[in-house]
Motif scaffolding. Sequence first.
Motif: not given
Length: 139
Positions: A10-14, A57-60, A62-64, A68-72
Amino acid sequence: MRLWHEALLPYLPRQQLLGQHRECCALRGKGWGKKHATVDYVFKHSYLKLYHYHMEVIKEMEKRGYQVEPLWLQPKYRGKNCSHLETDILSKERIGKVEKESNACVYPEHDPEYLQECLENLACKGINLSNKTIVKTQL
């Protein structure tokens, strides 16, 4: 590249968050099983652990507001240049067995020592996250 400790997501830069997504994609694809000193521990575990970590990772992302490619989101998907995992390698019965406990990290290697290592690595890049509350409680 490394898989950052989950408490840091949650804290990682972009740049680091998007890099983490790319790393997960690479590992899920043709990188699966290829030796690499920093992420070698991943291959000691089920492929599904990597899938579950990638979902964090994807959840975070999407919060931002990132898309993401839905296939993943499909556990068997390995990227455009890889075939899907075979049913015998990744069965529905095994998907549920790898679910993580709510407060536990996907990888047992993501312990307090690894968290400290990740914080030091980020600090070398000029990113100081050690003052974040969640990080302090994990140490």
